[in-house]
Design a protein around this motif. Structure first.
Motif, short mmCIF file in Angstrom:
data_model
loop_
_atom_site.label_atom_id
_atom_site.label_comp_id
_atom_site.label_asym_id
_atom_site.label_seq_id
_atom_site.Cartn_x
_atom_site.Cartn_y
_atom_site.Cartn_z
N LYS A 136 40.05 74.75 35.08
CA LYS A 136 39.31 73.49 35.07
C LYS A 136 39.81 72.55 33.99
O LYS A 136 40.00 71.36 34.23
N ALA A 137 40.03 73.07 32.79
CA ALA A 137 40.52 72.23 31.69
C ALA A 137 41.90 71.65 32.04
O ALA A 137 42.18 70.48 31.75
N SER A 168 43.07 71.09 35.10
CA SER A 168 42.82 70.05 36.13
C SER A 168 42.31 68.78 35.49
O SER A 168 42.77 67.68 35.81
N ASP A 169 41.35 68.93 34.57
CA ASP A 169 40.75 67.76 33.92
C ASP A 169 41.78 66.98 33.11
O ASP A 169 41.81 65.74 33.16
N GLN A 170 42.61 67.69 32.35
CA GLN A 170 43.62 67.00 31.53
C GLN A 170 44.59 66.21 32.38
O GLN A 170 45.06 65.16 31.98
N GLY A 209 43.89 65.11 35.48
CA GLY A 209 43.21 64.24 36.42
C GLY A 209 43.49 64.63 37.87
O GLY A 209 43.61 63.78 38.74
N GLY A 236 40.55 70.20 41.53
CA GLY A 236 40.62 71.65 41.41
C GLY A 236 41.41 72.35 42.51
O GLY A 236 42.26 73.19 42.21
N THR A 246 45.06 72.01 42.03
CA THR A 246 45.50 72.85 40.92
C THR A 246 45.65 74.30 41.36
O THR A 246 46.63 74.96 41.01
N GLU A 261 39.35 51.87 33.94
CA GLU A 261 38.40 52.97 33.71
C GLU A 261 37.00 52.46 33.44
O GLU A 261 36.02 53.02 33.94
#
Length: 153
Positions: free
Chosen positions: A59-60, A62-64, A66, A69, A72, A147
């Motif tokens: 998850k981290a 994927s988040d970094q 953008g 999931g 990834t 953003e």
């Protein structure tokens, strides 16, 4: 500042179009180099993050980046199959999976990272340092504007 008009902006005057075309040129230049190592561009992004911070959760990671999931998961399966990473169940939270580079994945950093310097040197040829700094400032401001607009919607 661009003004809203009744006319549709021509592609060559669009900030988004120009940003996309520039990004595509960077991507093509990098992919041409990565192909020599059988590394798809999609795996490059994960490697680059893991070289800085090995052991992130899926998850981290994927988040970094953008990245969604499921995308990834597919990329990590291929990277595991290719011997670049290993997935390890988190001991303190068994629901989480941490991603670690294999020795092969770690070794690629020395081979692949210099490509970024090469590409950036190529891209900035005959552009002043002041213009490069202005580009970075303006690009960041555009990103922050978008953003903020997205967050407010």
């Amino acid at each position: 500042m661009l003004k809203q008009t009744e006319m549709i902006i021509k592609p060559d005057e669009s900030l988004g179009f120009n940003a996309r075309m520039t990004h595509r040129a960077f991507t093509r230049a990098l992919q041409a180099r990565l192909t020599k190592h059988n590394i798809p561009i999609g795996q490059w992004y994960y490697l680059r993050v893991l070289w800085r911070e090995d052991g992130l959760t899926q998850k981290a990671l994927s988040d970094q980046l953008g990245i969604m999931g499921p995308t990834t998961v597919v990329a990590l399966r291929a990277m595991e199959r290719d011997g670049l990473i290993k997935r390890v169940r988190n001991e303190s939270d068994r629901r989480k999976i941490n991603i670690y580079l294999s020795e092969k994945g770690k070794a690629l950093e020395t081979e692949l990272s210099p490509y970024i310097d090469d590409i950036n040197l190529q891209a900035s040829d005959e552009i002043s340092e002041a213009d490069i700094e202005a580009f970075k400032r303006v690009s960041e401001k555009i990103r922050l504007n978008l953003e903020a607009f997205e967050a407010a919607a």
